[in-house]
Design a protein around this motif. Structure first.
Motif, PDB file in Angstrom:
ATOM      1  N   THR A   3     -13.337  -9.588  10.961  1.00 42.18           N
ATOM      2  CA  THR A   3     -12.712  -8.263  11.028  1.00 42.18           C
ATOM      3  C   THR A   3     -12.745  -7.583   9.668  1.00 42.18           C
ATOM      4  O   THR A   3     -13.050  -6.388   9.558  1.00 42.18           O
ATOM      5  N   LEU A   4     -12.462  -8.337   8.623  1.00 44.22           N
ATOM      6  CA  LEU A   4     -12.498  -7.772   7.268  1.00 44.22           C
ATOM      7  C   LEU A   4     -13.922  -7.415   6.848  1.00 44.22           C
ATOM      8  O   LEU A   4     -14.132  -6.410   6.157  1.00 44.22           O
TER       9      LEU A   4
ATOM     10  N   VAL B 218      -8.661  -2.992   2.135  1.00 45.69           N
ATOM     11  CA  VAL B 218      -8.119  -2.996   3.498  1.00 45.69           C
ATOM     12  C   VAL B 218      -7.308  -1.727   3.750  1.00 45.69           C
ATOM     13  O   VAL B 218      -6.409  -1.387   2.981  1.00 45.69           O
ATOM     14  N   SER B 219      -7.630  -1.024   4.829  1.00 49.47           N
ATOM     15  CA  SER B 219      -6.982   0.244   5.147  1.00 49.47           C
ATOM     16  C   SER B 219      -5.554   0.024   5.632  1.00 49.47           C
ATOM     17  O   SER B 219      -5.221  -1.059   6.140  1.00 49.47           O
ATOM     18  N   PRO B 220      -4.688   1.047   5.514  1.00 45.32           N
ATOM     19  CA  PRO B 220      -3.314   0.943   6.041  1.00 45.32           C
ATOM     20  C   PRO B 220      -3.285   0.579   7.523  1.00 45.32           C
ATOM     21  O   PRO B 220      -2.426  -0.189   7.960  1.00 45.32           O
ATOM     22  N   LYS B 221      -4.225   1.122   8.282  1.00 48.70           N
ATOM     23  CA  LYS B 221      -4.275   0.819   9.718  1.00 48.70           C
ATOM     24  C   LYS B 221      -4.540  -0.664   9.950  1.00 48.70           C
ATOM     25  O   LYS B 221      -3.909  -1.302  10.798  1.00 48.70           O
ATOM     26  N   ARG B 222      -5.477  -1.230   9.188  1.00 51.11           N
ATOM     27  CA  ARG B 222      -5.790  -2.656   9.333  1.00 51.11           C
ATOM     28  C   ARG B 222      -4.634  -3.511   8.850  1.00 51.11           C
ATOM     29  O   ARG B 222      -4.349  -4.575   9.408  1.00 51.11           O
ATOM     30  N   GLN B 223      -3.937  -3.074   7.809  1.00 51.32           N
ATOM     31  CA  GLN B 223      -2.778  -3.814   7.315  1.00 51.32           C
ATOM     32  C   GLN B 223      -1.720  -3.952   8.400  1.00 51.32           C
ATOM     33  O   GLN B 223      -1.165  -5.035   8.617  1.00 51.32           O
TER      34      GLN B 223
ATOM     35  N   ASP C  18      -2.253  -3.702  11.583  1.00 49.71           N
ATOM     36  CA  ASP C  18      -2.829  -4.529  12.644  1.00 49.71           C
ATOM     37  C   ASP C  18      -2.624  -6.008  12.328  1.00 49.71           C
ATOM     38  O   ASP C  18      -2.264  -6.802  13.199  1.00 49.71           O
ATOM     39  N   PHE C  19      -2.816  -6.382  11.061  1.00 50.38           N
ATOM     40  CA  PHE C  19      -2.585  -7.767  10.652  1.00 50.38           C
ATOM     41  C   PHE C  19      -1.106  -8.129  10.763  1.00 50.38           C
ATOM     42  O   PHE C  19      -0.768  -9.271  11.094  1.00 50.38           O
TER      43      PHE C  19
ATOM     44  N   ARG D 195       0.959  -6.912  12.994  1.00 46.39           N
ATOM     45  CA  ARG D 195       1.212  -7.133  14.432  1.00 46.39           C
ATOM     46  C   ARG D 195       0.695  -8.502  14.873  1.00 46.39           C
ATOM     47  O   ARG D 195       1.268  -9.133  15.766  1.00 46.39           O
ATOM     48  N   GLN D 196      -0.400  -8.943  14.253  1.00 50.47           N
ATOM     49  CA  GLN D 196      -0.968 -10.260  14.590  1.00 50.47           C
ATOM     50  C   GLN D 196      -0.243 -11.394  13.876  1.00 50.47           C
ATOM     51  O   GLN D 196      -0.612 -12.555  14.049  1.00 50.47           O
ATOM     52  N   GLN D 197       0.765 -11.033  13.072  1.00 47.20           N
ATOM     53  CA  GLN D 197       1.563 -12.012  12.336  1.00 47.20           C
ATOM     54  C   GLN D 197       0.695 -12.868  11.401  1.00 47.20           C
ATOM     55  O   GLN D 197       0.851 -14.081  11.312  1.00 47.20           O
ATOM     56  N   VAL D 198      -0.238 -12.187  10.729  1.00 44.55           N
ATOM     57  CA  VAL D 198      -1.058 -12.866   9.723  1.00 44.55           C
ATOM     58  C   VAL D 198      -0.167 -13.175   8.520  1.00 44.55           C
ATOM     59  O   VAL D 198       0.429 -12.274   7.934  1.00 44.55           O
TER      60      VAL D 198
END
Length: 415
Positions: free
Chosen positions: A188-189, A127-132, A134-135, A137-140
């Motif tokens: 998404t992943l 998982v890329s830093p950008k996706r991390q 993003d997750f 922000r989505q409160q995953v």
């Protein structure tokens, strides 16, 4: 005393407003400082503020602003002086005092802690830093991350239906549906894992199916099919499939669902190396009546995954004749198959002259913007005429030309 303080400041809207503004200044600067313009208060409120400060309202109005230092001093000389001003602001506003700098530092610490967790979570190392972020922000949650990591690690080695996989892993066949939060995050992943970009003119449904299939997951049900005739197939074990053979022998036109293609190794025409592909089902039925041994496919509108699946099973020596309605959607589909199979595809009466010779009365003005994405030069030439005429040309009007062409082809192939 604290209860009395709350009641006192609640009784005066102006006092409550000043305390809220004091909290805002504290958040910005880390201490009580600065001024508040009196224009933010009504005349009545300005008189109330002057009373609290112990000055004449005329004197206060001359200054045109209220300093927080003066307000804090007046408070500390009031009967509530035993309660610290900081605590008083919290009691009145109902919130703990906080500073912007502290919040930023806290968020940065939380961000780092969250990102660090990805390196600890097995299955999510890609998982890329950008996706991390993003997750984040989505409160995953971490619980969700652990689950997603397990799902990625457990991806099947053989083609498996998504509901079956969801039942195996989650105990719920609908657990990975698009409407479910985990289903959305999982997909998404998969996009990040596959690194497949969406092709020109590829629909969202087609792209989604391709992403899943890359990881041996099938999302389509039995209604995802392609109509065929006079094609034979070999199974994964290398044996001739009896159902395909039987359909050829009895000249049956039948719908092959994606499920029935999963265990197929190769597909080929019963005779020769050419397959005819038609979009229009009524034309297809008429032509198969006239030419019952024609190796052919009908996809009936937009391409489904089953269509792409069966085309991929043909040997590279197989060539395709493709024909669809000449409207913006038809040209888009023709362009898709041409870009994917290049010189193996020839268009059958899909040319500028045929379009101009067989126009319909169907106005397609609203669909013309779809023509801008075409790549094939011949299709772009049709598109230029289409932009001018603003009408479609349908396959039924070309029936006699198809019959003449297929008659010659049938003789040349000795079929």
């Amino acid at each position: 005393m604290k209860t009395e303080l709350r009641k006192f400041f609640a009784a005066y809207e102006s006092y409550h407003k000043v305390m809220e503004m004091a909290a805002a200044k504290y958040y910005r600067y880390g201490h009580f400082t600065g001024t508040i313009p009196l224009t933010t208060f009504t005349e009545k409120e300005q008189v109330e503020i002057a009373d609290f400060l112990g000055v004449a309202s005329s004197e206060l109005l001359q200054k045109k602003k209220l300093t927080l230092k003066a307000w804090q001093k007046a408070y500390e000389e009031s009967r509530f002086h035993q309660i610290a001003f900081e605590e008083a602001v919290e009691l009145v506003t109902g919130q703990k005092l906080r500073t912007k700098g502290f919040e930023q530092a806290q968020k940065e610490a939380e961000r780092k802690q969250y990102v660090d967790y990805f390196s600890e979570c097995e299955g999510l190392e890609f998982v890329s830093p950008k996706r991390q972020l993003d997750f984040l922000r989505q409160q995953v949650t971490r619980t969700e991350l652990d689950l997603l990591g397990r799902l990625i690690q457990a991806l099947p080695k053989e083609l498996t239906y998504l509901p079956v996989y969801a039942q195996q892993q989650l105990g719920n066949p609908h657990g990975l549906d698009r409407q479910m939060r985990i289903g959305k995050l999982f997909f998404t992943l998969l996009i990040d894992l596959c690194q497949l970009t969406r092709e020109t003119n590829e629909s969202a449904t087609e792209y989604r199916s391709r992403i899943y299939q890359q990881q041996n997951l099938v999302v389509d049900d039995l209604m995802n099919f392609v109509t065929i005739s006079n094609l034979v197939a070999k199974t994964q074990e290398g044996t001739d499939h009896p159902m395909w053979q039987g359909a050829c022998e009895y000249q049956v036109i039948w719908n092959v669902p994606i499920k029935a293609l999963l265990d197929i190794e190769t597909v080929r025409p019963r005779q020769g190396n050419t397959v005819f592909i038609f979009e229009n089902s009524s034309l297809y039925s008429a032509l198969l009546t006239a030419f019952p041994v024609l190796p052919s496919i009908c996809h009936q509108g937009q391409f489904r995954l089953a269509m792409w699946r069966i085309l991929a099973l043909f040997p590279e020596t197989t060539h395709f004749f493709y024909a669809s309605d000449m409207d913006p959607e038809g040209l888009q589909m023709a362009d898709k198959i041409k870009q994917r199979y290049q010189e193996r595809v020839q268009f059958l009466f899909m040319d500028q002259q045929s379009y101009l010779s067989y126009p319909s009365e169907k106005d397609i003005s609203n669909s013309l913007p779809k023509l801008t994405s075409l790549i094939d030069p011949n299709l772009k030439a049709i598109a230029e005429s289409m932009k001018e005429k603003k009408v479609a040309s349908y396959q039924e009007s070309l029936y006699e030309k198809y019959v003449a062409f297929l008659s010659k082809w049938e003789k040349s192939e000795n079929i």
